[in-house]
Scaffold this active site. Structure first.
Site, PDB file in Angstrom:
ATOM      1  N   LYS A 133      -7.832 -11.139 -12.025  1.00  0.00           N
ATOM      2  CA  LYS A 133      -8.448 -10.186 -11.091  1.00  0.00           C
ATOM      3  C   LYS A 133      -9.134  -9.066 -11.856  1.00  0.00           C
ATOM      4  O   LYS A 133     -10.245  -8.663 -11.513  1.00  0.00           O
ATOM      5  CB  LYS A 133      -7.384  -9.614 -10.136  1.00  0.00           C
ATOM      6  CG  LYS A 133      -6.974 -10.624  -9.071  1.00  0.00           C
ATOM      7  CD  LYS A 133      -5.736 -10.204  -8.287  1.00  0.00           C
ATOM      8  CE  LYS A 133      -5.276 -11.353  -7.397  1.00  0.00           C
ATOM      9  NZ  LYS A 133      -3.993 -11.124  -6.751  1.00  0.00           N
TER      10      LYS A 133
ATOM     11  N   GLN B 239       0.599  -6.616  -6.507  1.00  0.00           N
ATOM     12  CA  GLN B 239       0.784  -8.063  -6.678  1.00  0.00           C
ATOM     13  C   GLN B 239       2.146  -8.507  -6.140  1.00  0.00           C
ATOM     14  O   GLN B 239       3.179  -7.944  -6.518  1.00  0.00           O
ATOM     15  CB  GLN B 239       0.647  -8.420  -8.174  1.00  0.00           C
ATOM     16  CG  GLN B 239       0.726  -9.895  -8.469  1.00  0.00           C
ATOM     17  CD  GLN B 239      -0.462 -10.673  -7.899  1.00  0.00           C
ATOM     18  OE1 GLN B 239      -1.607 -10.274  -8.008  1.00  0.00           O
ATOM     19  NE2 GLN B 239      -0.169 -11.803  -7.271  1.00  0.00           N
TER      20      GLN B 239
ATOM     21  N   ASP C 112      -6.306  -6.182   0.348  1.00  0.00           N
ATOM     22  CA  ASP C 112      -5.633  -7.463   0.604  1.00  0.00           C
ATOM     23  C   ASP C 112      -5.510  -7.712   2.107  1.00  0.00           C
ATOM     24  O   ASP C 112      -5.232  -8.835   2.528  1.00  0.00           O
ATOM     25  CB  ASP C 112      -4.210  -7.425   0.012  1.00  0.00           C
ATOM     26  CG  ASP C 112      -4.065  -8.298  -1.223  1.00  0.00           C
ATOM     27  OD1 ASP C 112      -4.961  -9.134  -1.459  1.00  0.00           O
ATOM     28  OD2 ASP C 112      -3.054  -8.147  -1.927  1.00  0.00           O
TER      29      ASP C 112
END
Ligand code: NDP
Length: 297
Positions: free
Chosen positions: A54, A98, A121
Site C-alpha cells: 500500500k 491494518q 476503508d
C-alpha cells in the site's frame, strides 16, 4: 460458450494511472500532496506485505505515504492516541488501520475512533450508514472495485438478478447495497441458505465472497452469467512445491464454459482493492480541501 476473462489487473492499472494524474493536479492546486496513513500493529507477516504494498502504491500515485508501526503489545490507549493525532493532522487525508489487530485490541472501537471523513476503508459505522441511505461517504474498497468491473462490463445493471454469496461487513453487505443502488434485484446468500446452487442459478450476476476454494462449479451457473470471484484461497501444495496454488471461490475453468464473463484469481478482483484505496484517498483529499473530486475517479 467461452467466457471473457475480466482483466482486473489491467483495469486497476488504468485506475491507478488516473489517480496518479489527478493527484499531481491536486498537488498543483493545493500546494500539498494527498496523504494516506497506514497503521500496522504487530508483526503479522501477511499484514506487513499488504502495508508495504500500500505504501509503495501510494507513492507511485503521487501521494504522500505515512507508515506507523506499533509493537504487538501496544495498548488500546496508544493506538487511540495515534488515531486521534492522525485525525487532527491536515496532511493526512485517509487513515487505514491494518486488520486483523492483535486479540487484546477491539477492532470495532478502533475503527469507530477514525474520523469518518478519513475512513478510506469505509469500515466506520457512519460510512456503512451513509451507504445504506444513499449519502456520499466511503465505500469499502473491494466491493467498490467489483462494482467498477461490473459496470465496465455490463453498463446499466437495472433489473438484472444479482446473487451475492457472503454477508460480511467488508464485502458481502456493501456489495449487495451497491448492486441495489444500481437497480439490480439482489439476493444475499450465506451459510444457512437452502439449496444455494438453485439460488445462484437464477443470477445474471454472481459475486462470490465466501472463502471456500472452487465451491461454485458450472452446474451452479446460468448460461451467460457474469461472475465476480472475490475469494482468495490457497490450495495445499502439490508434491515438491513449497506453496499451494491460489484459487478463488469459483472453479474458473469449468465456470468459463458457461459464464459470459468471469474474473480470474489471481488477477481479477485482488488488484482492484489497492487501486480503489488510492482512489478513495484522493476523493477524501478533494473533500477535505473543499474541492470537487474528478468525475472519472
Ligand atoms: P468472511 O469469512 O467474513 O465471510 C464469508 C461469508 O461466506 C459469510 O457470510 C459466510 O456465511 C459465507 N459462507 C461461508 N461458507 C459458506 C457456504 N458453504 N455456503 C454459503 N455461504 C458460505 O469473509 P470475507 O467476506 O472477509 O471474505 C470472503 C473471501 O474474499 C475470502 O476468501 C477473502 O480472502 C476474500 N477477500 C478478498 C479480497 C480481495 O482483495 N480480493 C478482500 C477481502 C476478502 P455466514 O455469514 O452464514 O457465516
Amino acid at each position: 460458450m467461452t467466457a471473457t476473462r475480466i482483466d482486473g489487473k489491467a483495469f486497476a492499472a488504468r485506475l491507478r494511472e488516473r489517480v496518479g494524474e489527478h493527484a499531481a493536479s491536486f498537488e498543483k492546486a493545493t500546494a500539498r500532496k494527498a496523504g494516506l496513513a497506514v497503521v500496522l500493529v504487530g508483526e503479522d507477516a501477511a499484514s506487513q506485505v499488504y502495508v508495504g504494498a500500500k505504501g509503495k502504491a501510494t507513492l507511485a500515485a503521487n501521494m504522500a505515504s505515512f507508515e506507523h508501526r506499533l509493537p504487538s503489545d501496544a495498548t488500546s490507549e496508544a493506538l487511540m492516541t495515534l488515531v486521534q493525532q492522525l485525525n487532527e493532522d491536515d496532511s493526512v487525508d485517509g487513515i487505514l488501520v491494518q486488520l486483523p489487530l492483535p486479540d487484546h485490541l477491539d477492532e470495532q472501537s478502533i475503527i469507530a475512533a477514525i474520523s469518518p471523513d478519513k475512513d478510506v476503508d469505509g469500515f466506520h459505522v457512519i460510512n456503512a450508514g451513509r451507504l445504506s441511505v444513499g449519502q456520499a461517504g466511503f465505500v469499502p474498497c473491494t466491493p467498490l472495485g467489483c462494482m467498477m468491473l461490473l459496470t465496465d462490463r455490463l453498463g446499466d445493471l437495472s433489473g438484472l438478478e444479482a446473487v451475492v454469496i457472503g454477508r460480511s461487513n467488508i464485502v458481502g453487505k456493501p456489495m449487495a447495497q451497491l448492486l441495489l443502488d444500481a437497480n439490480a434485484t439482489v439476493t444475499i446468500a450465506h451459510s444457512r441458505t437452502k439449496d444455494l446452487a438453485a439460488v445462484v442459478r437464477r443470477a445474471d450476476i454472481v459475486v462470490a465472497a465466501v472463502g471456500r476454494p472452487q465451491m461454485i462449479g458450472k452446474d451452479w451457473l446460468k448460461d451467460g452469467a457474469t461472475v465476480i470471484d472475490v475469494g482468495i484461497n490457497r490450495l495445499p501444495p502439490e508434491p515438491g512445491k513449497e506453496k499451494g496454488k491460489l484459487v478463488g471461490d469459483v472453479a474458473f475453468d469449468e465456470a468459463s464454459e458457461v459464464a459470459a464473463a468471469i474474473t480470474p484469481v489471481p488477477g481479477g478482483v485482488g488488484p482492484m482493492t489497492i487501486a480503489v484505496l488510492l482512489r478513495n484517498t484522493l476523493v477524501a483529499a478533494h473533500r477535505n480541501a473543499g474541492l470537487e473530486a474528478p468525475a472519472d475517479l
